[in-house]
Design an enzyme around this catalytic site. Structure first.
Site, short mmCIF file in Angstrom:
data_model
loop_
_atom_site.label_atom_id
_atom_site.label_comp_id
_atom_site.label_asym_id
_atom_site.label_seq_id
_atom_site.Cartn_x
_atom_site.Cartn_y
_atom_site.Cartn_z
N ARG A 258 0.86 -1.19 0.00
CA ARG A 258 0.00 0.00 0.00
C ARG A 258 0.89 1.24 0.00
NH1 ARG A 258 -2.33 1.34 5.26
NH2 ARG A 258 -0.98 3.14 5.06
N HIS A 262 -3.81 4.90 3.98
CA HIS A 262 -4.95 3.97 3.99
C HIS A 262 -6.15 4.61 3.28
CE1 HIS A 262 -8.06 1.25 5.30
NE2 HIS A 262 -8.72 2.29 5.77
N TYR A 271 3.34 6.52 11.29
CA TYR A 271 3.61 5.15 11.77
C TYR A 271 4.55 4.33 10.89
CZ TYR A 271 -0.31 4.22 8.57
OH TYR A 271 -1.14 4.17 7.47
C1 TPP Z 1 -14.67 -5.09 11.75
C2 TPP Z 1 -13.88 -3.84 11.45
N1 TPP Z 1 -12.85 -3.51 12.25
C3 TPP Z 1 -12.12 -2.41 11.98
C4 TPP Z 1 -12.44 -1.61 10.92
C5 TPP Z 1 -11.61 -0.37 10.61
N2 TPP Z 1 -10.82 -0.63 9.41
C6 TPP Z 1 -11.19 -0.14 8.22
S1 TPP Z 1 -10.13 -0.58 7.02
C7 TPP Z 1 -9.14 -1.42 8.10
C8 TPP Z 1 -7.88 -2.08 7.64
C9 TPP Z 1 -8.09 -3.21 6.72
O1 TPP Z 1 -6.84 -3.61 6.24
P1 TPP Z 1 -6.71 -4.70 5.11
O2 TPP Z 1 -7.72 -5.76 5.30
O3 TPP Z 1 -5.29 -5.12 5.08
O4 TPP Z 1 -7.10 -3.92 3.78
P2 TPP Z 1 -6.38 -2.66 3.12
O5 TPP Z 1 -7.03 -1.44 3.71
O6 TPP Z 1 -4.93 -2.73 3.42
O7 TPP Z 1 -6.65 -2.76 1.66
C10 TPP Z 1 -9.65 -1.35 9.39
C11 TPP Z 1 -9.02 -1.97 10.57
C12 TPP Z 1 -13.54 -1.98 10.12
N3 TPP Z 1 -13.90 -1.27 9.06
N4 TPP Z 1 -14.22 -3.11 10.41
#
Ligand code: TPP
Ligand code: MG
Length: 369
Positions: A258, A262, A271
């Protein structure tokens, strides 16, 4: 189970492995164009957010190969349960730039009529199911749909996209477990971009790879260089062929990074250091371009024309969409029931009486996130 990672194009654009692909030259060029279009959209949308013209955006810069390489294997009858970071997949499946842009404005042209978060697209006519904001919940929905498709024997497959963070969800376990038992025709596509907001992959799992987890669910787990569009295509094609032949699901891990924040609400300098810099050199678009140039399928002139064309197409879509009003108030009611019940009709009439038609946009309204 494997910790090997398939790579077909080296970082310098050289074909490493057997690239005896079934893709035609026209398809290869179309894939490149889709990657450039995806980036053009991303770059423009992030700028719009910074200018305060849209409220929120999720860039996918550096992850275009994962979206486009996988998007090549689906047919219109297939079902997709995407993540929020795959705009290129939607463009590949036939979503228009206008549809994509309208979602971020949430105005009357938005297919979701402003009811979803921005970048939480849904394309009903393309069998692309609305993006779930809670991480992982769509993985079980995909398995359920795949089970249904298998029962219907219509040879449609289902694919779901999630990130490395998504593999820590309960639904990852439930979805893969059921699919393994049922031998459902489903592709579990994990874009391992090594970050889940500020959580690095080594804090996400003690497993050597994500693909290794497949063994426990009784399905193959494969890994590909997610910045190598041909490697992505190959692992996805093999998984799709297996699923269509009734041989069950596959867990696919696409290794990428990435590069950006985010989302537009995130500041990764808080971070992580300059790790993203080294991934600039592994840029999936540049790598594929070098490959196409080696095969005499691409030139500086075609590049210049493409860049100009895609940027103009995005700008034109924004120009068309930005001036549209928000959805009218009645859409709150009319899209819920086939026939609006009398008590909702009464509520609607009261609302219009007190609030007007809903066309009075408030340009100073704060974005509600
Ligand atoms: C159940 C839940 N916990 C926390 C969040 C907050 N959240 C949104 S995106 C994210 C990270 C997801 O990371 P990843 O699965 O690696 O996908 P990426 O964003 O890197 O594409 C989090 C923790 C959420 N949306 N849903
Ligand atoms: Mg991630």
């Amino acid at each position: 189970m494997t910790s090997d990672m398939l790579q077909i194009i080296s970082e310098s654009g050289k074909a490493l492995a057997d690239d005896d692909t079934d893709l035609t030259e026209d398809q290869l060029v179309a894939m490149y164009e889709a990657m450039v279009r995806t980036r053009a959209l991303d770059e423009r949308m992030i700028k719009l957010q910074r200018q305060g013209r849209i409220g929120f955006y999720v860039p996918s810069t550096g992850e275009e190969a994962a979206q486009v390489g996988s998007g090549m294997v689906f047919e219109s009858k297939d079902w997709l349960y995407p993540s929020y970071r795959v705009p290129g997949l939607f463009l590949m499946m036939g979503a228009s730039l206008d549809d994509m842009v309208a979602n971020c404005y949430g105005n009357e042209a938005d297919l979701c009529l402003g009811r979803q978060m921005p970048v939480h697209y849904a394309f009903g006519k393309l069998n692309i199911v609305s993006i779930s904001s809670p991480i992982g919940t769509h993985i079980i929905q995909a398995t359920g749909t795949a089970m249904a498709m298998r029962m219907k024997q219509n040879n449609a497959l289902t694919a779901t996209y999630f990130g490395d963070g998504g593999t820590s969800s309960n639904d990852f376990h439930s979805g893969l477990n059921f699919a393994g038992v049922d031998k459902s025709p489903v592709l579990f596509i994990c874009s391992n971009n090594q970050w889940a907001i500020s959580v690095p992959i080594e804090k996400q799992t003690a497993s050597k790879t994500i693909a290794a987890k497949a063994e426990a669910y009784g399905m193959p787990g494969v890994r590909a260089d997610g910045n190598d569009v041909l490697a992505v295509y190959q692992v996805c094609k093999q998984a799709a062929d297996r699923a269509r032949a009734g041989e069950g699901p596959t867990l696919i891990e696409l290794m990428t990074y990435r590069r950006g924040p985010h989302s537009s609400s995130d500041d990764p300098t808080r971070y992580r250091g300059n790790q993203a810099d080294e991934w600039m050199e592994r840029d999936p678009i540049l790598r594929f371009r070098k490959y196409l140039e080696r095969r005499d399928l691409w030139s500086q002139a075609s590049e210049d024309a493409l860049q100009q064309r895609e940027k103009a197409a995005v700008n034109e879509a924004i120009k068309r969409i930005e001036k549209l009003p928000p959805p009218t108030l009645d859409t709150m009611f009319t899209d819920v029931y086939a026939k609006v019940p009398p008590h909702l009709r009464a509520q609607y009439e009261e609302l219009v009486e007190n609030e007007g038609t809903g066309h009075e946009a408030d340009p100073d309204a704060a974005f509600p996130l």
